[in-house]
Design a protein around this motif. Structure first.
Motif, short mmCIF file in Angstrom:
data_model
loop_
_atom_site.label_atom_id
_atom_site.label_comp_id
_atom_site.label_asym_id
_atom_site.label_seq_id
_atom_site.Cartn_x
_atom_site.Cartn_y
_atom_site.Cartn_z
N SER A 121 0.81 -1.22 0.00
CA SER A 121 0.00 0.00 0.00
C SER A 121 0.84 1.27 0.00
CB SER A 121 -0.92 0.02 1.22
OG SER A 121 -1.81 -1.06 1.18
N SER A 122 1.85 1.32 0.87
CA SER A 122 2.68 2.53 0.95
C SER A 122 3.41 2.79 -0.35
CB SER A 122 3.67 2.40 2.11
OG SER A 122 4.49 1.26 1.94
N THR A 123 3.88 1.72 -0.99
CA THR A 123 4.57 1.86 -2.28
C THR A 123 3.60 2.35 -3.34
OG1 THR A 123 6.07 0.06 -1.69
CG2 THR A 123 5.94 0.66 -4.03
N PHE A 124 2.39 1.79 -3.34
CA PHE A 124 1.38 2.19 -4.32
C PHE A 124 1.03 3.67 -4.17
CE2 PHE A 124 -3.24 2.77 -5.12
CZ PHE A 124 -3.21 2.67 -6.49
N LEU A 125 0.83 4.13 -2.95
CA LEU A 125 0.48 5.54 -2.73
C LEU A 125 1.61 6.46 -3.20
CD1 LEU A 125 -1.21 5.25 0.78
CD2 LEU A 125 -2.34 5.65 -1.42
N SER A 126 2.84 6.04 -3.01
CA SER A 126 3.98 6.83 -3.50
C SER A 126 4.00 6.86 -5.01
CB SER A 126 5.30 6.25 -2.97
OG SER A 126 5.37 6.34 -1.56
N LEU A 127 3.67 5.74 -5.65
CA LEU A 127 3.62 5.67 -7.11
C LEU A 127 2.53 6.56 -7.67
CD1 LEU A 127 4.11 1.82 -7.62
CD2 LEU A 127 5.70 3.60 -8.32
N VAL A 128 1.39 6.59 -7.00
CA VAL A 128 0.29 7.45 -7.44
C VAL A 128 0.73 8.91 -7.45
CG1 VAL A 128 -2.00 8.34 -6.81
CG2 VAL A 128 -1.55 5.89 -6.70
N GLU A 129 1.42 9.32 -6.41
CA GLU A 129 1.89 10.71 -6.33
C GLU A 129 2.98 10.98 -7.36
OE1 GLU A 129 3.73 13.84 -3.03
OE2 GLU A 129 3.08 11.83 -2.42
N ARG A 130 3.94 10.05 -7.47
CA ARG A 130 5.06 10.27 -8.38
C ARG A 130 4.63 10.32 -9.84
NH1 ARG A 130 8.49 6.27 -6.80
NH2 ARG A 130 8.11 4.80 -8.50
N ASN A 131 3.67 9.48 -10.20
CA ASN A 131 3.22 9.41 -11.59
C ASN A 131 1.98 10.26 -11.85
OD1 ASN A 131 4.91 7.20 -13.08
ND2 ASN A 131 4.45 6.29 -11.09
N ARG A 132 1.55 11.01 -10.84
CA ARG A 132 0.38 11.88 -10.98
C ARG A 132 -0.83 11.11 -11.52
NH1 ARG A 132 3.25 17.34 -13.58
NH2 ARG A 132 4.75 17.64 -11.88
N LEU A 133 -1.17 10.04 -10.80
CA LEU A 133 -2.23 9.14 -11.25
C LEU A 133 -3.59 9.42 -10.60
CD1 LEU A 133 -0.38 5.70 -11.28
CD2 LEU A 133 -0.78 7.27 -13.19
N THR A 134 -3.67 10.44 -9.78
CA THR A 134 -4.94 10.71 -9.07
C THR A 134 -6.10 10.90 -10.05
OG1 THR A 134 -3.73 11.73 -7.24
CG2 THR A 134 -6.09 12.20 -7.42
N GLY A 135 -5.87 11.71 -11.09
CA GLY A 135 -6.94 11.95 -12.07
C GLY A 135 -7.35 10.69 -12.80
N ALA A 136 -6.36 9.88 -13.20
CA ALA A 136 -6.65 8.62 -13.91
C ALA A 136 -7.42 7.66 -13.02
CB ALA A 136 -5.35 7.99 -14.39
N LEU A 137 -7.04 7.58 -11.74
CA LEU A 137 -7.76 6.70 -10.82
C LEU A 137 -9.18 7.18 -10.59
CD1 LEU A 137 -4.91 6.02 -8.24
CD2 LEU A 137 -5.97 4.35 -9.76
N HIS A 138 -9.37 8.50 -10.57
CA HIS A 138 -10.73 9.05 -10.43
C HIS A 138 -11.58 8.66 -11.64
CE1 HIS A 138 -13.98 11.74 -9.41
NE2 HIS A 138 -13.90 12.27 -10.62
N ARG A 139 -11.02 8.80 -12.84
CA ARG A 139 -11.77 8.42 -14.05
C ARG A 139 -12.05 6.93 -14.07
NH1 ARG A 139 -8.09 12.19 -16.09
NH2 ARG A 139 -6.68 10.53 -16.80
N PHE A 140 -11.08 6.15 -13.62
CA PHE A 140 -11.23 4.70 -13.54
C PHE A 140 -12.39 4.34 -12.62
CE2 PHE A 140 -9.67 0.64 -11.55
CZ PHE A 140 -9.79 -0.15 -12.68
N SER A 141 -12.45 4.99 -11.45
CA SER A 141 -13.52 4.73 -10.50
C SER A 141 -14.88 5.17 -11.07
CB SER A 141 -13.23 5.47 -9.19
OG SER A 141 -14.27 5.29 -8.27
N LEU A 142 -14.90 6.33 -11.73
CA LEU A 142 -16.14 6.82 -12.33
C LEU A 142 -16.61 5.87 -13.42
CD1 LEU A 142 -18.30 8.99 -12.71
CD2 LEU A 142 -16.71 10.21 -14.21
N ASN A 143 -15.68 5.35 -14.20
CA ASN A 143 -16.03 4.41 -15.27
C ASN A 143 -16.71 3.17 -14.71
OD1 ASN A 143 -15.66 3.85 -18.23
ND2 ASN A 143 -14.69 2.03 -17.38
N ARG A 144 -16.20 2.69 -13.57
CA ARG A 144 -16.80 1.52 -12.94
C ARG A 144 -18.20 1.85 -12.40
NH1 ARG A 144 -14.80 -2.21 -15.66
NH2 ARG A 144 -12.62 -2.74 -15.26
#
Length: 245
Positions: A121-144
């Motif tokens: 989990s901690s590694t994943f959260l760091s990857l989200v920040e480093r790769n600026r994935l917050t917007g993509a994850l939001h769209r992914f969640s909305l798509n579901r």
């Protein structure tokens, strides 16, 4: 009375075509970000029936799935184990619990032999920040969420056969294994479980499958369904909707 199979291709109604298969996370993010996720996790293999994660457990990791089909299930208060969805390669599993820091809301089981990369989990959260994935994850969640809404609309509106046809066409595009000109769906569930997903009894699920099989729209195995042509299955769905409307 249902029209002969040979007439199905002539009744297409574009505005009522089954919804396009939702994209998975792999298709929502840059290749470099996906590769970063994989390289940061531990590669693991899962035999059919093996759990990838359990409902109610702490969200200590996510899994980036690269091979195989998994089944997402929920244990209800009345003791039922209800299948919610099938997912395939390119999916990220368990990210909601990690992002919200809440216990798992569902369990995930391997349907076929699966391969995934388990990322702490901690590694994943760091990857989200480093790769600026917050917007993509939001769209992914909305798509579901949109996928779930489309499924609920189908449950309220469609006949049992159209409901089954729409669902199988969706699964064929989402997790189907292409074999020549046909597509095989590894269900990992019996007819009673399939009925639960579509709010119909086991007997009704069997009857609906039998009707689609008689029209040569599908071929049935014990825990798999073969779809000879997904577009034809879609067109059957739109014809059924037109007859209802």
């Amino acid at each position: 009375m249902s029209a002969p199979l040979g007439t199905i291709r002539t009744v297409a109604c574009p505005s009522l075509r089954a919804e396009p298969s939702p994209v998975n996370l792999r298709q929502c993010i840059p290749e470099s970000a996906w590769n970063d996720l994989l390289s940061s996790g531990s590669r693991r293999s899962y035999s059919p029936g093996a759990p990838l994660m359990h409902q109610g457990r702490a969200p200590g990791f996510v899994v980036a799935l690269i091979q195989g089909t998994v089944k997402v299930t929920e244990d209800t208060r009345d003791g039922q184990n209800v299948p919610l969805a099938l997912r395939g390669p390119g999916e990220l599993l368990g990210e909601v619990g990690v992002l919200l820091d809440q216990p798992r809301t569902a369990s995930v089981w391997a349907v076929t032999r699966c391969v995934g990369h388990s990322i702490p989990s901690s590694t994943f959260l760091s990857l989200v920040e480093r790769n600026r994935l917050t917007g993509a994850l939001h769209r992914f969640s909305l798509n579901r969420s949109l996928e779930k809404e489309a499924h609920l609309q189908s449950l309220r509106r469609d006949s049992t056969e159209a409901r089954m046809a729409r669902f199988l066409a969706h699964l064929a595009r989402e997790v189907g294994e292409i074999r020549g000109r046909s597509t095989t769906i590894h269900l990992g569930m019996d007819r009673a479980e399939l009925g639960l997903m579509l709010r119909m009894s086991r007997a009704t699920a069997i009857e609906s499958l039998g009707h689609l099989k008689a029209l040569e729209l599908i071929k049935c195995g014990r825990k798999h369904i073969e779809v000879p042509d997904i577009d034809t299955l879609d067109l059957y769905t739109t014809r059924e909707l037109r007859d209802v409307i």
